[in-house]
Motif scaffolding. Sequence first.
Motif, PDB file in Angstrom:
ATOM      1  N   GLU A   1       0.816  -1.216   0.000  1.00 30.01           N
ATOM      2  CA  GLU A   1       0.000   0.000   0.000  1.00 30.01           C
ATOM      3  C   GLU A   1       0.853   1.271   0.000  1.00 30.01           C
ATOM      4  O   GLU A   1       0.406   2.324  -0.444  1.00 30.01           O
ATOM      5  CB  GLU A   1      -0.922   0.024   1.220  1.00 30.01           C
ATOM      6  N   TYR A   2       2.060   1.174   0.529  1.00 34.56           N
ATOM      7  CA  TYR A   2       2.900   2.363   0.621  1.00 34.56           C
ATOM      8  C   TYR A   2       3.470   2.786  -0.731  1.00 34.56           C
ATOM      9  O   TYR A   2       3.963   3.905  -0.888  1.00 34.56           O
ATOM     10  CB  TYR A   2       4.030   2.130   1.628  1.00 34.56           C
ATOM     11  N   LYS A   3       3.420   1.877  -1.733  1.00 34.80           N
ATOM     12  CA  LYS A   3       3.801   2.198  -3.111  1.00 34.80           C
ATOM     13  C   LYS A   3       5.182   2.840  -3.196  1.00 34.80           C
ATOM     14  O   LYS A   3       5.421   3.774  -3.967  1.00 34.80           O
ATOM     15  CB  LYS A   3       2.752   3.128  -3.751  1.00 34.80           C
ATOM     16  N   ASP A   4       6.119   2.337  -2.371  1.00 36.61           N
ATOM     17  CA  ASP A   4       7.479   2.861  -2.393  1.00 36.61           C
ATOM     18  C   ASP A   4       8.469   1.866  -2.983  1.00 36.61           C
ATOM     19  O   ASP A   4       9.684   2.087  -2.973  1.00 36.61           O
ATOM     20  CB  ASP A   4       7.934   3.258  -0.986  1.00 36.61           C
ATOM     21  N   GLY A   5       7.947   0.743  -3.507  1.00 38.00           N
ATOM     22  CA  GLY A   5       8.802  -0.236  -4.148  1.00 38.00           C
ATOM     23  C   GLY A   5       9.633  -1.067  -3.200  1.00 38.00           C
ATOM     24  O   GLY A   5      10.481  -1.850  -3.633  1.00 38.00           O
ATOM     25  N   SER A   6       9.386  -0.933  -1.899  1.00 36.30           N
ATOM     26  CA  SER A   6      10.201  -1.644  -0.920  1.00 36.30           C
ATOM     27  C   SER A   6       9.769  -3.100  -0.811  1.00 36.30           C
ATOM     28  O   SER A   6       8.592  -3.428  -0.955  1.00 36.30           O
ATOM     29  CB  SER A   6      10.102  -0.980   0.457  1.00 36.30           C
ATOM     30  N   GLU A   7      10.740  -3.970  -0.573  1.00 29.32           N
ATOM     31  CA  GLU A   7      10.456  -5.365  -0.338  1.00 29.32           C
ATOM     32  C   GLU A   7      10.081  -5.568   1.121  1.00 29.32           C
ATOM     33  O   GLU A   7      10.152  -4.644   1.931  1.00 29.32           O
ATOM     34  CB  GLU A   7      11.683  -6.211  -0.697  1.00 29.32           C
ATOM     35  N   GLN A   8       9.669  -6.789   1.451  1.00 34.24           N
ATOM     36  CA  GLN A   8       9.340  -7.087   2.840  1.00 34.24           C
ATOM     37  C   GLN A   8      10.527  -6.732   3.728  1.00 34.24           C
ATOM     38  O   GLN A   8      11.655  -7.147   3.458  1.00 34.24           O
ATOM     39  CB  GLN A   8       8.999  -8.569   2.991  1.00 34.24           C
ATOM     40  N   PRO A   9      10.291  -5.955   4.787  1.00 38.01           N
ATOM     41  CA  PRO A   9      11.410  -5.564   5.650  1.00 38.01           C
ATOM     42  C   PRO A   9      11.986  -6.756   6.396  1.00 38.01           C
ATOM     43  O   PRO A   9      11.293  -7.738   6.666  1.00 38.01           O
ATOM     44  CB  PRO A   9      10.772  -4.550   6.611  1.00 38.01           C
ATOM     45  N   LYS A  10      13.271  -6.640   6.725  1.00 39.02           N
ATOM     46  CA  LYS A  10      13.940  -7.717   7.446  1.00 39.02           C
ATOM     47  C   LYS A  10      13.462  -7.799   8.883  1.00 39.02           C
ATOM     48  O   LYS A  10      13.338  -8.882   9.459  1.00 39.02           O
ATOM     49  CB  LYS A  10      15.454  -7.500   7.405  1.00 39.02           C
ATOM     50  N   HIS A  11      13.201  -6.633   9.486  1.00 37.12           N
ATOM     51  CA  HIS A  11      12.771  -6.571  10.877  1.00 37.12           C
ATOM     52  C   HIS A  11      11.451  -5.809  10.968  1.00 37.12           C
ATOM     53  O   HIS A  11      11.145  -4.960  10.137  1.00 37.12           O
ATOM     54  CB  HIS A  11      13.823  -5.892  11.751  1.00 37.12           C
ATOM     55  N   MET A  12      10.693  -6.106  11.998  1.00 29.58           N
ATOM     56  CA  MET A  12       9.383  -5.478  12.179  1.00 29.58           C
ATOM     57  C   MET A  12       9.501  -4.046  12.685  1.00 29.58           C
ATOM     58  O   MET A  12      10.463  -3.688  13.379  1.00 29.58           O
ATOM     59  CB  MET A  12       8.527  -6.307  13.148  1.00 29.58           C
ATOM     60  N   SER A  13       8.531  -3.231  12.330  1.00 30.61           N
ATOM     61  CA  SER A  13       8.419  -1.872  12.859  1.00 30.61           C
ATOM     62  C   SER A  13       7.632  -1.914  14.165  1.00 30.61           C
ATOM     63  O   SER A  13       6.616  -2.607  14.259  1.00 30.61           O
ATOM     64  CB  SER A  13       7.702  -0.958  11.865  1.00 30.61           C
ATOM     65  N   LEU A  14       8.089  -1.166  15.159  1.00 35.35           N
ATOM     66  CA  LEU A  14       7.441  -1.131  16.466  1.00 35.35           C
ATOM     67  C   LEU A  14       7.269   0.306  16.921  1.00 35.35           C
ATOM     68  O   LEU A  14       8.099   1.169  16.619  1.00 35.35           O
ATOM     69  CB  LEU A  14       8.270  -1.887  17.504  1.00 35.35           C
ATOM     70  N   PHE A  15       6.194   0.561  17.650  1.00 32.65           N
ATOM     71  CA  PHE A  15       6.011   1.871  18.268  1.00 32.65           C
ATOM     72  C   PHE A  15       5.147   1.694  19.516  1.00 32.65           C
ATOM     73  O   PHE A  15       4.372   0.744  19.625  1.00 32.65           O
ATOM     74  CB  PHE A  15       5.360   2.862  17.298  1.00 32.65           C
ATOM     75  N   PRO A  16       5.273   2.603  20.474  1.00 34.91           N
ATOM     76  CA  PRO A  16       4.492   2.497  21.701  1.00 34.91           C
ATOM     77  C   PRO A  16       3.154   3.213  21.590  1.00 34.91           C
ATOM     78  O   PRO A  16       3.022   4.222  20.885  1.00 34.91           O
ATOM     79  CB  PRO A  16       5.380   3.198  22.736  1.00 34.91           C
ATOM     80  N   ARG A  17       2.166   2.676  22.265  1.00 34.18           N
ATOM     81  CA  ARG A  17       0.919   3.396  22.522  1.00 34.18           C
ATOM     82  C   ARG A  17       0.676   3.392  24.010  1.00 34.18           C
ATOM     83  O   ARG A  17       1.151   2.514  24.734  1.00 34.18           O
ATOM     84  CB  ARG A  17      -0.262   2.760  21.782  1.00 34.18           C
ATOM     85  N   PHE A  18      -0.075   4.383  24.447  1.00 39.20           N
ATOM     86  CA  PHE A  18      -0.363   4.541  25.861  1.00 39.20           C
ATOM     87  C   PHE A  18      -1.851   4.312  26.106  1.00 39.20           C
ATOM     88  O   PHE A  18      -2.680   4.570  25.239  1.00 39.20           O
ATOM     89  CB  PHE A  18       0.080   5.922  26.340  1.00 39.20           C
ATOM     90  N   ALA A  19      -2.166   3.834  27.289  1.00 40.25           N
ATOM     91  CA  ALA A  19      -3.547   3.462  27.595  1.00 40.25           C
ATOM     92  C   ALA A  19      -4.516   4.626  27.419  1.00 40.25           C
ATOM     93  O   ALA A  19      -5.684   4.429  27.071  1.00 40.25           O
ATOM     94  CB  ALA A  19      -3.634   2.907  29.015  1.00 40.25           C
ATOM     95  N   SER A  20      -4.050   5.848  27.636  1.00 37.13           N
ATOM     96  CA  SER A  20      -4.927   7.024  27.510  1.00 37.13           C
ATOM     97  C   SER A  20      -5.424   7.235  26.084  1.00 37.13           C
ATOM     98  O   SER A  20      -6.382   7.969  25.861  1.00 37.13           O
ATOM     99  CB  SER A  20      -4.186   8.281  27.981  1.00 37.13           C
ATOM    100  N   GLY A  21      -4.773   6.594  25.111  1.00 38.88           N
ATOM    101  CA  GLY A  21      -5.210   6.733  23.732  1.00 38.88           C
ATOM    102  C   GLY A  21      -6.359   5.828  23.350  1.00 38.88           C
ATOM    103  O   GLY A  21      -6.846   5.892  22.220  1.00 38.88           O
ATOM    104  N   PHE A  22      -6.803   4.979  24.292  1.00 43.39           N
ATOM    105  CA  PHE A  22      -7.851   4.009  23.995  1.00 43.39           C
ATOM    106  C   PHE A  22      -9.089   4.231  24.848  1.00 43.39           C
ATOM    107  O   PHE A  22      -8.999   4.543  26.046  1.00 43.39           O
ATOM    108  CB  PHE A  22      -7.346   2.586  24.248  1.00 43.39           C
TER     109      PHE A  22
END
Length: 284
Positions: A86-107
Amino acid sequence: MKYATFSADGDTFFGVITDSGAIALNEAFPDYASLYEVIAAGAFDQLSGAAEGKPVTHKGFKYEMVMPDARRILCVGVNFPDRNAEYKDGSEQPKHMSLFPRFASGFTGHDCPLIRPPENHTLDYEGEVAVVIGKGGRRISQQGAYDHIAALTLCNEGTIRDWVRHAKFNVTQGKNWDNSGAMGPWLVPFTDTAQLDDARIQTHVNGELRQNDTLNRMMFPIRREIEYISTFMTLQPGDIIVTGTPTGAGARFDPPKYLVPGDVVEVSVEGIGTLRNTVEDEQP
């Protein structure tokens, strides 16, 4: 059984959800103020026994974010093959996963509104499965990863899209607006690998199917997520991993289909349930 956090008459409870109402279990666990504390203490398996034979205590109540005092919530980004495309940037499957934090107040909780802020109206949905860690550990193997899961729940990982673009490598600010996402309705004990390996996740907006995929197509399966995350940090009971969303988020349509007040979003997985939310603008 289904374990939830709910409120009534100004008080907050945790307990069991039945077809006829809720059974508060706070009095059965006086040393613990929340589901998070029950899980952190290793007492999650005791909940079902405590509920046996107890009558419904609440028929009218409001669902809260299922673990409103969760201390650590890690989200896996771009975790389905079509989602990467979907990102249409021509990138292949990444070697490592992307991670980010969320906080309970956001839910927020089930049947509660997602809040669209006045600063930006690019509120988007992301239907996901979340796993709750019940047994901590470091450098957990993929083979043993499922032994560390206590429960499953659903997440609408609501995102303010324009705000994930405010910095080159950082999506945190777009992912943590107060009450922009939802988690719940309840926790379902994890007892069978088929609950994850054979799970299909679907997201509907106003009845229209927008997301539809199976967890076995994840680029980084949940076993791998637990292995990878526990390499650099010790997982603790009560930690939540939000495992990734399929293709079909509103931002990827042309033109984008962002959420607006009055919309109804439903995230469903058979065996877990349906997390339903409306959308409202933030009130001054």
